[in-house]
Design a protein around this motif. Sequence first.
Motif, short mmCIF file in Angstrom:
data_model
loop_
_atom_site.label_atom_id
_atom_site.label_comp_id
_atom_site.label_asym_id
_atom_site.label_seq_id
_atom_site.Cartn_x
_atom_site.Cartn_y
_atom_site.Cartn_z
N PHE A 80 55.22 11.33 45.62
CA PHE A 80 53.92 10.42 45.39
C PHE A 80 53.53 10.40 43.88
CE2 PHE A 80 49.24 9.81 45.22
CZ PHE A 80 49.33 8.77 45.72
N VAL A 81 53.39 11.45 43.46
CA VAL A 81 53.10 11.74 42.04
C VAL A 81 53.88 11.02 40.93
CG1 VAL A 81 52.55 13.15 39.93
CG2 VAL A 81 51.89 13.74 42.50
N ALA A 82 55.41 11.11 41.26
CA ALA A 82 56.23 10.51 40.61
C ALA A 82 56.41 8.87 40.77
CB ALA A 82 57.69 10.89 41.19
N GLU A 83 56.09 8.49 42.13
CA GLU A 83 55.90 7.11 42.05
C GLU A 83 54.69 6.35 41.35
OE1 GLU A 83 55.03 3.88 45.74
OE2 GLU A 83 55.33 6.21 46.35
N LEU A 84 53.53 7.37 41.54
CA LEU A 84 52.40 6.61 40.88
C LEU A 84 52.72 6.61 39.24
CD1 LEU A 84 49.08 8.18 41.44
CD2 LEU A 84 49.95 8.01 39.23
N LEU A 85 53.38 7.74 38.78
CA LEU A 85 53.52 7.62 37.23
C LEU A 85 54.46 6.56 36.82
CD1 LEU A 85 52.75 9.06 34.76
CD2 LEU A 85 54.51 10.87 35.20
N ASP A 86 55.61 6.35 37.82
CA ASP A 86 56.35 5.33 37.35
C ASP A 86 55.80 4.02 37.47
OD1 ASP A 86 58.72 6.95 37.14
OD2 ASP A 86 59.23 6.68 39.01
N ALA A 87 55.05 3.76 38.15
CA ALA A 87 54.36 2.25 38.38
C ALA A 87 53.21 2.25 37.22
CB ALA A 87 53.63 2.41 39.55
N ALA A 88 52.61 3.43 37.02
CA ALA A 88 51.68 3.30 35.86
C ALA A 88 52.37 2.81 34.41
CB ALA A 88 50.79 4.46 35.62
N ALA A 89 53.49 3.57 34.39
CA ALA A 89 54.21 3.37 33.15
C ALA A 89 54.59 2.01 33.16
CB ALA A 89 55.30 4.30 32.98
N ASP A 90 55.50 1.50 34.22
CA ASP A 90 55.71 0.02 34.34
C ASP A 90 54.63 -0.94 34.16
OD1 ASP A 90 58.37 1.01 34.88
OD2 ASP A 90 58.31 0.51 36.93
N ALA A 91 53.62 -0.73 34.23
CA ALA A 91 52.35 -1.66 34.18
C ALA A 91 51.65 -1.31 32.59
CB ALA A 91 51.13 -1.22 35.16
N GLY A 92 52.25 -0.53 31.88
CA GLY A 92 51.69 0.00 30.58
C GLY A 92 50.40 0.37 30.57
N ARG A 93 50.04 1.46 31.60
CA ARG A 93 48.86 2.16 32.00
C ARG A 93 48.64 3.43 31.56
NH1 ARG A 93 44.87 -1.07 34.63
NH2 ARG A 93 45.77 -3.17 35.36
N VAL A 94 50.13 3.98 31.01
CA VAL A 94 50.15 5.44 30.44
C VAL A 94 49.54 5.48 29.04
CG1 VAL A 94 51.83 7.31 30.30
CG2 VAL A 94 51.96 6.05 32.28
N THR A 95 48.77 6.38 28.60
CA THR A 95 48.41 6.35 27.36
C THR A 95 49.02 6.91 26.44
OG1 THR A 95 46.97 8.40 27.91
CG2 THR A 95 45.90 6.20 28.04
N ASP A 96 50.12 7.87 26.61
CA ASP A 96 51.15 8.65 25.99
C ASP A 96 52.56 8.72 26.78
OD1 ASP A 96 52.69 10.69 24.46
OD2 ASP A 96 50.59 11.49 23.78
N ASP A 97 53.48 7.96 26.31
CA ASP A 97 54.85 8.03 27.03
C ASP A 97 55.23 9.41 26.77
OD1 ASP A 97 54.56 5.55 28.13
OD2 ASP A 97 55.35 4.55 26.55
N ALA A 98 55.36 10.01 25.70
CA ALA A 98 55.83 11.24 25.33
C ALA A 98 55.45 12.37 26.05
CB ALA A 98 55.92 11.63 23.80
N ALA A 99 53.74 12.31 26.37
CA ALA A 99 53.32 13.44 27.09
C ALA A 99 53.51 13.15 28.46
CB ALA A 99 51.84 13.28 26.90
N ALA A 100 53.89 11.93 28.86
CA ALA A 100 54.22 11.64 30.46
C ALA A 100 55.43 12.13 30.49
CB ALA A 100 54.30 10.14 30.51
N GLU A 101 56.35 12.16 29.77
CA GLU A 101 57.96 12.94 29.92
C GLU A 101 57.75 14.24 29.98
OE1 GLU A 101 60.74 11.11 30.92
OE2 GLU A 101 59.67 9.37 30.86
N GLY A 102 57.03 14.69 29.03
CA GLY A 102 56.87 16.18 29.37
C GLY A 102 56.21 16.77 30.80
N TYR A 103 55.17 15.79 31.16
CA TYR A 103 54.65 16.14 32.49
C TYR A 103 55.90 16.21 33.34
CZ TYR A 103 52.00 15.65 36.77
OH TYR A 103 51.26 15.89 37.79
N ARG A 104 56.41 15.13 33.36
CA ARG A 104 57.83 14.96 34.09
C ARG A 104 58.74 16.05 34.40
NH1 ARG A 104 58.17 9.32 35.88
NH2 ARG A 104 57.40 8.15 34.39
N MET A 105 59.02 16.69 32.96
CA MET A 105 59.90 17.92 32.94
C MET A 105 59.25 19.08 33.39
SD MET A 105 61.31 19.41 29.23
CE MET A 105 59.86 19.89 28.69
#
Length: 108
Positions: A80-105
Amino acid sequence: MKTIVTERDERMLARIEGDDRVFEVNFDSVEPTDVTLRFVRGGERVGSIYNDDGTDRTMARLTTGREGDDFIGIEVPKEFVAELLDAAADAGRVTDDAAAEGYRMRVL
């Protein structure tokens, strides 16, 4: 469990529903850190998803009090968290893409 992650009324809506839990949050943006996703609505933090003390659990927290000191917490699946993060990224609602990749990792 049934999940919904979509844009609605100019905000993102994320909801997970099962026999033993319901979690729903509306937000304008997601602020990722190494182990936390912070939900922001109207410039205010309204909740987060975080890794529970380095365990495998991901916990969702919603602020319920006007002063931000009351909250509810619930475990949510990483899928669910991955789906939420993917959708937010696709919609341009993630404030820091590099930090999001760190979170994923680190968390997903």
